[in-house]
Design a protein around this motif. Sequence first.
Motif, PDB file in Angstrom:
ATOM      1  N   ASP A  70      32.194  53.026 -11.116  1.00  0.00           N
ATOM      2  CA  ASP A  70      32.593  51.732 -11.672  1.00  0.00           C
ATOM      3  C   ASP A  70      31.909  51.500 -13.002  1.00  0.00           C
ATOM      4  OD1 ASP A  70      33.892  49.318 -11.831  1.00  0.00           O
ATOM      5  OD2 ASP A  70      33.243  48.614  -9.866  1.00  0.00           O
ATOM      6  N   LEU A  71      32.348  50.436 -13.681  1.00  0.00           N
ATOM      7  CA  LEU A  71      31.734  50.010 -14.928  1.00  0.00           C
ATOM      8  C   LEU A  71      30.583  49.074 -14.622  1.00  0.00           C
ATOM      9  CD1 LEU A  71      35.009  49.118 -16.883  1.00  0.00           C
ATOM     10  CD2 LEU A  71      33.950  51.354 -16.604  1.00  0.00           C
ATOM     11  N   ARG A  72      29.680  48.946 -15.583  1.00  0.00           N
ATOM     12  CA  ARG A  72      28.564  48.014 -15.392  1.00  0.00           C
ATOM     13  C   ARG A  72      28.228  47.345 -16.715  1.00  0.00           C
ATOM     14  NH1 ARG A  72      26.131  53.274 -14.763  1.00  0.00           N
ATOM     15  NH2 ARG A  72      26.528  53.073 -12.553  1.00  0.00           N
ATOM     16  N   ARG A  73      27.570  46.235 -16.617  1.00  0.00           N
ATOM     17  CA  ARG A  73      27.135  45.529 -17.813  1.00  0.00           C
ATOM     18  C   ARG A  73      26.026  46.316 -18.510  1.00  0.00           C
ATOM     19  NH1 ARG A  73      29.661  41.945 -20.449  1.00  0.00           N
ATOM     20  NH2 ARG A  73      27.801  40.747 -20.935  1.00  0.00           N
TER      21      ARG A  73
ATOM     22  N   ASN B 118      32.850  45.755 -21.449  1.00  0.00           N
ATOM     23  CA  ASN B 118      32.978  44.495 -22.169  1.00  0.00           C
ATOM     24  C   ASN B 118      31.842  44.261 -23.165  1.00  0.00           C
ATOM     25  OD1 ASN B 118      34.391  42.142 -22.750  1.00  0.00           O
ATOM     26  ND2 ASN B 118      33.304  40.932 -21.219  1.00  0.00           N
ATOM     27  N   LEU B 119      31.579  45.260 -23.987  1.00  0.00           N
ATOM     28  CA  LEU B 119      30.551  45.104 -25.020  1.00  0.00           C
ATOM     29  C   LEU B 119      31.079  44.199 -26.131  1.00  0.00           C
ATOM     30  CD1 LEU B 119      29.187  48.749 -25.417  1.00  0.00           C
ATOM     31  CD2 LEU B 119      28.085  46.843 -24.274  1.00  0.00           C
ATOM     32  N   SER B 120      30.290  43.215 -26.512  1.00  0.00           N
ATOM     33  CA  SER B 120      30.667  42.324 -27.607  1.00  0.00           C
ATOM     34  C   SER B 120      29.642  42.329 -28.734  1.00  0.00           C
ATOM     35  CB  SER B 120      30.840  40.895 -27.079  1.00  0.00           C
ATOM     36  OG  SER B 120      29.643  40.440 -26.469  1.00  0.00           O
TER      37      SER B 120
ATOM     38  N   THR C   8      33.664  50.000 -23.190  1.00  0.00           N
ATOM     39  CA  THR C   8      34.883  49.214 -23.355  1.00  0.00           C
ATOM     40  C   THR C   8      34.536  47.909 -24.075  1.00  0.00           C
ATOM     41  OG1 THR C   8      34.831  47.830 -21.352  1.00  0.00           O
ATOM     42  CG2 THR C   8      35.631  50.089 -21.102  1.00  0.00           C
ATOM     43  N   GLY C   9      35.496  47.350 -24.785  1.00  0.00           N
ATOM     44  CA  GLY C   9      35.284  46.080 -25.479  1.00  0.00           C
ATOM     45  C   GLY C   9      36.352  45.860 -26.532  1.00  0.00           C
TER      46      GLY C   9
END
Length: 492
Positions: free
Chosen positions: A219-222, A244-246, A288-289
């Motif tokens: 899975d993905l992680r922060r 979800n990198l911003s 990802t982002g």
Amino acid sequence: MSDDEKNPAREVITDYAQAHFRYFRTADGTVYAQKNGHPVARPMRSQGTTGSHRQELMVGLFRDGRGVFNGTAMKEALDLIEALALTEGVQPVHIRVAPGFDGATWLDLGRSDGQSVRIHPTGWDVRVPDPQEVCWRRTQLTGELPLPVKDTDGKGIDLLMRLCNFANAETECLAIAWLIGCLGPAVPVPAPFLTGPQGAGKSTGGRMLVRIIEGMTGDLRRAPKDEENLITAVAAGWVTALDNLSHMTPELSDAMCCIVTGAENVKRALFTDGDVFRVGYRRPLLLTGIDVGVIRPDLAERLLPLRLERPRVRRTEAELWSDFAEVLPVILGSLLDLTVQVRAAGADIPTDLRMADFAHLCAQLDAATGLGALAAYRASLDDLNDDVIEGDLLAQTVLKHAAGIDQGTEQRMTSAEWLHCLTGLYTGEDFRPLPKGWPTTGKVLSDRLKRLQPTLAARGILIDWGRTNTSRYIEIARAGAAPPPHEQEAAF
């Protein structure tokens, strides 16, 4: 219990352990226990949720009718076994992917029976590896992969592309090249950055790519808050996916560069004053982002942008992942078939790209399939150079100044003189204020230019450093006219 009664218990445990397990150490001094005939090894000191060797030994003694022993006898026996193991030979342990004999590589399927995939330029098959050839280490992040399907005729690759929302064929072939690179333990691969508009399925696409290698539990992680936590997460698995990198701090950017191309940390061992242990790591990374802001030049050379588009038809999560789990054995089998073809293909190594191993893999993929992966990789790096320049006002100012230099000529000045020249060019006649982060000294300017050197070179601006008898200087020049694109490709 008297000392006379303790000694036989220690001997029973020690004799049983040495008869049923093989003990060895890694280069960093960690002792591992490996059950005879099984490729999975456990650290002697592990107390993790995946089970410790102490528990494994206690269960074996009980089931084989040797008895149940108290903690003191077990501790003393294990201390002796660990000390003896430190005199044995050194053997590495691997997570998920490992090099083998005769140019082969192995993929751990994460199964309890130890079955793994042996990949060789002549073909691939599923077997239990010889413990002397491969020792697997598993953690809580090691998921189980299904048995891959043989002779798929490329069907699995087509199924994967239908499930993902990649924007074009160039993006698809770069994703395939990255997956093949993940199966090679010695090939540093750039980090895919899945980007696109909101609702394009970036997180879903990232999960699919990760789960082909890590199984359905991948899975993905922060992104962790600091480098130490990032390294801990990286060391526990093979593919590390950050979602979800911003925003990307300079520290996180530098850490990612180290993860992609490999680095080593030295830390103090717990409960000691002077002992240290080494943590080496090089892992495939996926991001990802929508937008991460300014990208530093050194990280841009290690990224692989994969653009996605919004799907025309939406599907439920349950339906999508049910279909993916059903076709995963076929996808994995097709990927292994293609990997064998690519490794057997001959191709020249591009010498002008930072990630030369991955560029060579793209060239081999082109030789095997004709997909055009190398040209797509070059185009992606060109786009990233544009992103770096658009986010760096100093790079834009250097380009503006260099536009006034004749091709094939150069200008030499000290770093302080260049700072004065470029600052004046930026502020202009209206003396607009300098932006935050603008170099304040000649030394800072020189360091910034060193980071920008590869990016500016891709735009025909050459920067070099030298010195005369009296001072140091920085030289900026415009390269001569570049050959047409088709001539550049012919050189490779």
